[in-house]
Each structure stands twice: as structure tokens, then as C-alpha cells.
Enzyme design. Structure first.
Site, PDB file in Angstrom:
ATOM      1  N   TYR A  56       0.838  -1.208   0.000  1.00 23.75           N
ATOM      2  CA  TYR A  56       0.000   0.000   0.000  1.00 23.75           C
ATOM      3  C   TYR A  56       0.864   1.245   0.000  1.00 23.75           C
ATOM      4  CZ  TYR A  56      -5.006  -0.249  -0.038  1.00 23.75           C
ATOM      5  OH  TYR A  56      -6.296  -0.344  -0.470  1.00 23.75           O
ATOM      6  N   GLU A  58      -0.627   4.840  -0.431  1.00 29.47           N
ATOM      7  CA  GLU A  58      -1.470   6.026  -0.663  1.00 29.47           C
ATOM      8  C   GLU A  58      -0.641   7.290  -0.561  1.00 29.47           C
ATOM      9  OE1 GLU A  58      -4.899   6.106   1.855  1.00 29.47           O
ATOM     10  OE2 GLU A  58      -5.889   4.496   0.766  1.00 29.47           O
ATOM     11  N   ASP A 202      -7.524  13.169 -25.215  1.00 32.18           N
ATOM     12  CA  ASP A 202      -7.605  11.780 -24.763  1.00 32.18           C
ATOM     13  C   ASP A 202      -6.948  10.929 -25.844  1.00 32.18           C
ATOM     14  OD1 ASP A 202      -8.214   9.214 -24.021  1.00 32.18           O
ATOM     15  OD2 ASP A 202     -10.281   9.648 -23.434  1.00 32.18           O
ATOM     16  N   THR A 228      -4.762   5.790 -21.692  1.00 32.90           N
ATOM     17  CA  THR A 228      -4.577   4.460 -21.133  1.00 32.90           C
ATOM     18  C   THR A 228      -3.159   4.035 -21.483  1.00 32.90           C
ATOM     19  OG1 THR A 228      -5.384   3.434 -23.158  1.00 32.90           O
ATOM     20  CG2 THR A 228      -7.008   3.773 -21.409  1.00 32.90           C
ATOM     21  N   LYS A 231      -3.190   0.135 -24.824  1.00 35.73           N
ATOM     22  CA  LYS A 231      -3.650  -0.022 -26.206  1.00 35.73           C
ATOM     23  C   LYS A 231      -2.410   0.011 -27.123  1.00 35.73           C
ATOM     24  CE  LYS A 231      -8.150   1.579 -24.728  1.00 35.73           C
ATOM     25  NZ  LYS A 231      -9.197   2.617 -24.750  1.00 35.73           N
ATOM     26  N   ARG A 237      -2.756  -2.925 -18.164  1.00 34.14           N
ATOM     27  CA  ARG A 237      -3.994  -2.179 -17.981  1.00 34.14           C
ATOM     28  C   ARG A 237      -3.719  -1.061 -17.000  1.00 34.14           C
ATOM     29  NH1 ARG A 237      -7.781  -5.145 -21.081  1.00 34.14           N
ATOM     30  NH2 ARG A 237      -9.153  -3.419 -20.607  1.00 34.14           N
TER      31      ARG A 237
HETATM   32  C1  LIG Z   1     -10.202   2.928 -23.899  1.00 36.08           C
HETATM   33  C2  LIG Z   1     -10.540   4.383 -23.742  1.00 36.08           C
HETATM   34  C3  LIG Z   1     -10.849   4.944 -22.492  1.00 36.08           C
HETATM   35  C4  LIG Z   1     -11.129   4.127 -21.255  1.00 36.08           C
HETATM   36  O1  LIG Z   1     -10.233   3.246 -20.859  1.00 36.08           O
HETATM   37  P1  LIG Z   1     -10.599   2.052 -19.839  1.00 36.08           P
HETATM   38  O2  LIG Z   1      -9.260   1.651 -19.396  1.00 36.08           O
HETATM   39  O3  LIG Z   1     -11.332   1.037 -20.654  1.00 36.08           O
HETATM   40  O4  LIG Z   1     -11.446   2.630 -18.748  1.00 36.08           O
HETATM   41  C5  LIG Z   1     -11.033   6.311 -22.413  1.00 36.08           C
HETATM   42  N1  LIG Z   1     -10.942   7.089 -23.511  1.00 36.08           N
HETATM   43  C6  LIG Z   1     -10.690   6.579 -24.720  1.00 36.08           C
HETATM   44  C7  LIG Z   1     -10.602   7.488 -25.894  1.00 36.08           C
HETATM   45  C8  LIG Z   1     -10.490   5.206 -24.878  1.00 36.08           C
HETATM   46  O5  LIG Z   1     -10.262   4.718 -26.099  1.00 36.08           O
END
Ligand SMILES: *Cc1c(COP(=O)(O)O)cnc(C)c1O
Length: 420
Positions: A56, A58, A202, A228, A231, A237
Site C-alpha cells: 500500500y 497512498e 484523450d 490508457t 492499447k 492495464r
Molecule cells: C479505452 C478508452 C478509455 C477508457 O479506458 P478504460 O481503461 O477502458 O477505462 C477512455 N478514452 C478513450 C478514448 C479510450 O479509447
């Protein structure tokens, strides 16, 4: 077999171990075209599976609420410094649990409930967390939308400006989950400046392309960047929020203590590993190959009469409109899965069908590029997709089974991290 070995898991919990092995085999035998997925390296897998999960911590580096941070602090520092260097940002927070919580932290940092946020509509390619009605971000905030033009399939920046001037959003999101074209960050920045909104890029889908120099960077245009890590960036993750110095403090406060408790330290370590990998020349070549493969796949699909939203792609992602093929997205995606080709059904802009049975397919080349496939294999994939979609329309299961066998023969030639 799964790699790293899951020998102890197999004796402690054979039920779970068998399912993990089956999933690893499935990932090995299939052509994985889900645009948000990838294969992480063995190093990232190892970091994710360490004793760091026991700890932990925090708070932030040097300001923790628990003792024993002698090794956690340097791990989080490495992740932060690597993110800053890779993307060229002044500030990085590597603690968000995933992309959706990272975006919620943006709302907590810069908006009050009921304030106006602007984002791309979900059916146009945006993300739920950009203010879509079923998301907390659409329920607790007043959200206004922009989309793409019906004739071009591309964002209409005149519309973005008009909506922004009329609605005065405090935050504008650019980016999304089904956008096959380059995002014009300077144009969004100009609009955000006109209405005094915080521009949030984003980059969840395209972070790896940006890191590898295969898509323009929002840095210098968007003061806040959300991503994220799993991807195209090919990490575990997780998520990161990056910003200029002026926006750093409210973002950090929003992540902790605003939204989260202890960070997931095993994930932080794996993010650090992925960021180190992403800073290499090999990764840059990988990012460019993702785009080259998507272009090859798009051309091959178009040659076979598939209609592509916006006519093609600039990045890793292709959106196919199946209307002219006489089959819906869902039955086509399910048939393709039986043929060994995994992707997802998706709405297309101005879709006339329902979200659970839309007209489109979304596919991406990040995972197959990690396996080492190139343009030649993309042409083969397009040929199989054409055959499978025709077979699905005719209800010909034998053809689908035959393609699945051919797919297994192909994937057997391409090693997969996580499998030996
Ligand atoms: C995948 C994605 C998210 C969210 O990601 P999670 O890890 O699935 O919560 C947010 N914004 C965009 C543009 C995404 O492609």
C-alpha cells in the site's frame, strides 16, 4: 503454454489455471484485430505479476501515508520520469487505475457538477467518459456534443467552433475510440482558447503512435492529456494523466485523494517497463509499421468492396460500414470470430441500426503488428474477411471453419509474447 509459467497456479487452482491457459492459446491462434488490444512483452507481464501487489502506498512520492516505501517511491519516480521524457510533458501522474477513472479525475479537477463539458458523441467515435448520457460524466455534468460530417466521415471543426461558442464548455475533450483519422490538435486548441476552456487530449488509442512519432503530439496544444497504457502503447492495464505545470496540482489532487486510494504498484512498475520499451528505436519502427499495416489492410478491404468510414485510415484503426454487404455488424463479427478473426461490431456515424446491432466493424493493427505481421499478411486477412462475410450472409459454416484452420496455420508462424 503461458509464459511466465503458471505452475503454482495450476496446482493451487486448476480451474482458473486451465482458463488462463485456454485464453493464452486463444490469443495465440487468432488474428486479433480489436483496435484497443495488444500483446504486452514478457517483461511487462513479469512486472505485473510481482510482489509489488502486496504494498500500500497512498499518496505521492515522498508524501505517503504508509511506511515502507523505500522501493516503491523509486519505481513510481521512474515511471513518472520516463513518461515525461517520452511524451515531452512537464507533469505525469501514473496512478489512475484505468482510462475511465483518469477521465473522471479530469472532471473532478476542472469542473463542478452541472458545469458544461464538450466531447465527441459516442456514436460518432467518442468515448463514454466524454459526457455520454449513460456515463456518470453525462449524468452529473451538462454535456454538449460534436460529431463528424456525413459526407466526409471527418470531424467538422466549424461545427466544433459553433457548438463551443454557443455552449461555452469549461472542458473540451478531443480524441475517441473509433476515429480513423489524425486529430488536429492545433485547431482544437484555437477553439478552446476562444471560449477559455481546458482542452483535454484523450490519446488512449493512439498513445503508442504518438510516442513512436507516427501521429502528431498534442503536447504544446492541449494542456491536459489523458491516456490508457494498454492499447497501442503496449503496457499493462492502466492509465496516466499528463499536463503542463499549471494544471498539475488539481489533477494530482483529483486522482488522490479525490477519487482513488492506494495506487496499484505492480501496474506502476509494468507501466515503467512499457515506457522504457516505448522509448526505443524498435518501438518507433513498430508504431510506423502499425500505421503501414492499417493502410495496407484498408486498401485491401476497399479493393474488395468494403466501405470504409472516411474512406480509409491515418492511424491504427479502420471502421467498416457493412451496409452494402447486406449483413449487420454483429452477425458479421460473430462469424469472423468463428473464422479465427477477432474484432468488434461498432456503430458507424449516422448509423440507421441500433447500438446492439449496428452497421459497422471496428478493427486495428496494433496486436497483429506486435506478432510481426506485415502488409502481405494484411492482404491475406482482407481476403479471409471478404470470404467470411460472404459465408456469414449465406450461412455457410464450413467455409468459416476452413478459414479458422488457415488462420491457425498462419498465426503459428508468428511468435506471441506470453506464450511458448
Ligand atoms: C479505452 C478508452 C478509455 C477508457 O479506458 P478504460 O481503461 O477502458 O477505462 C477512455 N478514452 C478513450 C478514448 C479510450 O479509447
Amino acid at each position: 503454454m503461458h509464459q511466465p509459467s503458471i505452475r503454482d497456479l495450476a496446482s493451487a487452482d486448476p480451474e482458473i489455471a486451465n482458463l488462463v491457459e485456454s485464453e493464452a492459446r486463444r490469443q495465440y491462434e487468432k488474428i486479433r484485430l480489436i483496435a484497443s488490444e495488444n500483446y504486452v512483452s514478457n517483461a511487462v507481464l513479469e512486472a505485473s505479476g510481482t510482489v509489488l501487489t502486496n504494498k500500500y502506498s497512498e499518496g505521492y512520492v515522498g508524501k505517503r501515508y504508509y511506511e515502507g516505501q523505500q522501493f516503491i517511491d523509486p519505481i513510481e519516480t521512474l515511471a513518472i520520469e520516463r513518461a515525461k521524457a517520452l511524451f515531452g510533458v512537464e507533469h505525469a501522474n501514473v496512478q489512475p487505475y484505468s482510462g475511465s477513472p483518469a477521465n473522471l479525475a479530469v472532471y473532478l479537477a476542472f469542473l463542478q457538477p452541472g458545469d458544461t463539458v464538450m466531447g465527441m458523441a459516442l456514436p460518432m467515435g467518442g468515448h463514454l467518459t466524454h459526457g455520454w448520457s449513460v456515463s456518470a460524466t453525462g449524468k452529473w455534468f451538462r454535456s454538449v456534443k460534436y460529431g463528424v460530417r456525413q459526407d466526409t466521415g471527418r470531424v467538422d471543426l466549424d461545427e466544433v467552433r459553433q457548438v463551443a461558442l454557443a455552449e461555452r464548455p469549461k472542458v473540451i475533450f478531443c480524441g475517441g475510440t473509433a476515429i480513423p483519422r489524425t486529430i488536429d490538435y492545433p485547431a482544437f486548441a484555437e477553439i478552446a482558447a476562444e471560449v477559455d476552456a481546458v482542452l483535454v487530449a484523450d490519446i488512449a488509442h493512439i498513445a503508442g503512435l504518438i510516442a513512436g512519432g507516427a501521429h502528431p503530439s498534442p503536447v504544446g496544444h492541449a494542456p491536459v492529456i489523458s491516456t490508457t497504457t494498454h492499447k497501442t502503447l503496449r503496457g499493462p492495464r492502466g492509465a496516466m494523466l499528463m499536463s503542463d505545470a499549471a494544471h498539475a496540482a488539481p489533477l494530482d489532487k483529483a486522482v488522490f485523494p479525490g477519487l482513488q486510494g492506494g495506487p496499484h504498484n505492480h501496474t506502476t512498475a509494468a507501466i515503467a517497463v512499457a515506457l522504457r520499451e516505448a522509448a526505443t528505436a524498435e518501438f518507433s519502427a513498430y508504431a510506423h509499421q502499425i500505421v503501414a499495416n492499417a493502410a495496407a489492410l484498408a486498401t485491401a478491404l476497399a479493393d474488395r468492396g468494403f466501405d470504409l468510414v472516411s474512406g480509409g485510415t491515418d492511424n491504427h484503426l479502420i471502421l467498416v460500414d457493412l451496409t452494402s454487404k447486406g449483413i449487420g455488424g454483429k452477425p458479421a463479427a460473430q462469424a469472423l470470430d468463428r473464422a479465427g478473426i477477432e474484432l468488434n461490431y461498432n456503430t458507424v456515424p449516422y448509423d440507421t441500426r441500433k447500438p446492439f446491432d449496428p452497421s459497422g466493424l471496428r478493427l486495428g493493427t496494433a496486436a497483429v503488428t506486435t506478432r510481426g505481421m506485415g502488409p502481405e499478411q494484411m492482404a491475406q486477412i482482407a481476403a479471409w474477411m471478404d470470404q467470411a462475410v460472404k459465408a456469414a450472409a449465406d450461412g455457410d459454416e464450413a467455409v468459416l471453419a476452413q478459414i479458422a484452420g488457415e488462420v491457425r496455420d498462419l498465426t503459428a508462424n508468428y511468435p506471441m509474447p506470453g506464450w511458448v
